[in-house]
Motif scaffolding. Sequence first.
Motif, PDB file in Angstrom:
ATOM      1  N   PHE A 192       0.814  -1.223   0.000  1.00  0.00           N
ATOM      2  CA  PHE A 192       0.000   0.000   0.000  1.00  0.00           C
ATOM      3  C   PHE A 192       0.841   1.265   0.000  1.00  0.00           C
ATOM      4  CE2 PHE A 192      -3.546  -2.667   1.770  1.00  0.00           C
ATOM      5  CZ  PHE A 192      -4.407  -2.453   0.714  1.00  0.00           C
ATOM      6  N   GLY A 193       2.163   1.112  -0.025  1.00  0.00           N
ATOM      7  CA  GLY A 193       3.029   2.272  -0.152  1.00  0.00           C
ATOM      8  C   GLY A 193       3.667   2.773   1.128  1.00  0.00           C
ATOM      9  N   PHE A 194       3.479   2.064   2.228  1.00  0.00           N
ATOM     10  CA  PHE A 194       4.129   2.472   3.472  1.00  0.00           C
ATOM     11  C   PHE A 194       5.625   2.182   3.392  1.00  0.00           C
ATOM     12  CE2 PHE A 194      -0.191   2.178   4.947  1.00  0.00           C
ATOM     13  CZ  PHE A 194      -0.285   3.103   5.968  1.00  0.00           C
ATOM     14  N   PRO A 195       6.461   3.071   3.922  1.00  0.00           N
ATOM     15  CA  PRO A 195       7.897   2.790   3.962  1.00  0.00           C
ATOM     16  C   PRO A 195       8.161   1.554   4.831  1.00  0.00           C
ATOM     17  CG  PRO A 195       7.457   5.099   4.503  1.00  0.00           C
ATOM     18  CD  PRO A 195       6.137   4.382   4.476  1.00  0.00           C
ATOM     19  N   ARG A 196       9.018   0.671   4.368  1.00  0.00           N
ATOM     20  CA  ARG A 196       9.288  -0.582   5.079  1.00  0.00           C
ATOM     21  C   ARG A 196       9.724  -0.344   6.530  1.00  0.00           C
ATOM     22  NH1 ARG A 196       9.512  -5.539   3.321  1.00  0.00           N
ATOM     23  NH2 ARG A 196       9.576  -4.942   1.137  1.00  0.00           N
ATOM     24  N   PHE A 197      10.510   0.726   6.765  1.00  0.00           N
ATOM     25  CA  PHE A 197      11.002   0.957   8.126  1.00  0.00           C
ATOM     26  C   PHE A 197       9.882   1.288   9.112  1.00  0.00           C
ATOM     27  CE2 PHE A 197      11.011   5.274   6.499  1.00  0.00           C
ATOM     28  CZ  PHE A 197      10.682   6.049   7.601  1.00  0.00           C
ATOM     29  N   LEU A 198       8.726   1.704   8.635  1.00  0.00           N
ATOM     30  CA  LEU A 198       7.595   2.016   9.515  1.00  0.00           C
ATOM     31  C   LEU A 198       6.729   0.798   9.821  1.00  0.00           C
ATOM     32  CD1 LEU A 198       6.238   5.443   8.211  1.00  0.00           C
ATOM     33  CD2 LEU A 198       7.466   4.983  10.330  1.00  0.00           C
ATOM     34  N   THR A 199       6.893  -0.289   9.068  1.00  0.00           N
ATOM     35  CA  THR A 199       5.980  -1.422   9.232  1.00  0.00           C
ATOM     36  C   THR A 199       6.106  -2.076  10.614  1.00  0.00           C
ATOM     37  OG1 THR A 199       7.518  -2.973   8.175  1.00  0.00           O
ATOM     38  CG2 THR A 199       5.878  -1.889   6.750  1.00  0.00           C
ATOM     39  N   GLY A 200       7.290  -2.059  11.194  1.00  0.00           N
ATOM     40  CA  GLY A 200       7.458  -2.605  12.544  1.00  0.00           C
ATOM     41  C   GLY A 200       6.645  -1.832  13.565  1.00  0.00           C
ATOM     42  N   PHE A 201       6.566  -0.519  13.373  1.00  0.00           N
ATOM     43  CA  PHE A 201       5.774   0.335  14.264  1.00  0.00           C
ATOM     44  C   PHE A 201       4.299  -0.054  14.192  1.00  0.00           C
ATOM     45  CE2 PHE A 201       3.124   4.129  14.728  1.00  0.00           C
ATOM     46  CZ  PHE A 201       3.450   4.510  16.019  1.00  0.00           C
ATOM     47  N   PHE A 202       3.796  -0.303  12.980  1.00  0.00           N
ATOM     48  CA  PHE A 202       2.376  -0.612  12.798  1.00  0.00           C
ATOM     49  C   PHE A 202       2.012  -2.032  13.213  1.00  0.00           C
ATOM     50  CE2 PHE A 202       2.663   3.019   9.828  1.00  0.00           C
ATOM     51  CZ  PHE A 202       1.635   3.782  10.346  1.00  0.00           C
ATOM     52  N   THR A 203       2.991  -2.912  13.322  1.00  0.00           N
ATOM     53  CA  THR A 203       2.687  -4.308  13.663  1.00  0.00           C
ATOM     54  C   THR A 203       3.108  -4.683  15.090  1.00  0.00           C
ATOM     55  OG1 THR A 203       4.782  -5.056  12.704  1.00  0.00           O
ATOM     56  CG2 THR A 203       2.846  -5.068  11.257  1.00  0.00           C
ATOM     57  N   ARG A 204       3.678  -3.762  15.822  1.00  0.00           N
ATOM     58  CA  ARG A 204       4.231  -4.097  17.136  1.00  0.00           C
ATOM     59  C   ARG A 204       3.177  -4.555  18.138  1.00  0.00           C
ATOM     60  NH1 ARG A 204       3.004   1.056  17.305  1.00  0.00           N
ATOM     61  NH2 ARG A 204       2.606   2.171  19.245  1.00  0.00           N
ATOM     62  N   ASN A 205       1.935  -4.129  17.978  1.00  0.00           N
ATOM     63  CA  ASN A 205       0.889  -4.488  18.939  1.00  0.00           C
ATOM     64  C   ASN A 205       0.081  -5.721  18.550  1.00  0.00           C
ATOM     65  OD1 ASN A 205       1.407  -2.509  20.895  1.00  0.00           O
ATOM     66  ND2 ASN A 205       0.323  -0.963  19.686  1.00  0.00           N
ATOM     67  N   ILE A 206       0.381  -6.329  17.422  1.00  0.00           N
ATOM     68  CA  ILE A 206      -0.381  -7.509  16.994  1.00  0.00           C
ATOM     69  C   ILE A 206      -0.391  -8.594  18.084  1.00  0.00           C
ATOM     70  CG2 ILE A 206      -0.396  -9.451  15.355  1.00  0.00           C
ATOM     71  CD1 ILE A 206       0.090  -7.394  13.125  1.00  0.00           C
ATOM     72  N   PRO A 207       0.737  -8.892  18.750  1.00  0.00           N
ATOM     73  CA  PRO A 207       0.687  -9.937  19.784  1.00  0.00           C
ATOM     74  C   PRO A 207      -0.262  -9.629  20.950  1.00  0.00           C
ATOM     75  CG  PRO A 207       2.953  -9.492  19.165  1.00  0.00           C
ATOM     76  CD  PRO A 207       2.108  -8.429  18.514  1.00  0.00           C
TER      77      PRO A 207
END
Length: 89
Positions: A65-80
Amino acid sequence: MEASYKNCQSCGMPLTRDEQGGGTEKNGAKSKVYCSHCYEKGEFILPELTVDQMKDRVKQKLVAFGFPRFLTGFFTRNIPKLRRWRKDN
């Protein structure tokens, strides 16, 4: 009665962004907990998925969707911490 959530409790996607309006329960009602990408007819679409695999899937979608790869960890950190992955659910 089932609690309502703002985000899918499996992948973290905002439920307002779900083009189907949410996943479905066994009786056909819309889920107020899980999105249509994760949940259908009262069951998870990918029941064997691990939390780490879900984080990887979400990261790949964000990049697509165009998000910078380095930001993806920020967006997925709360999945657990989401309901599907918690040990106490």
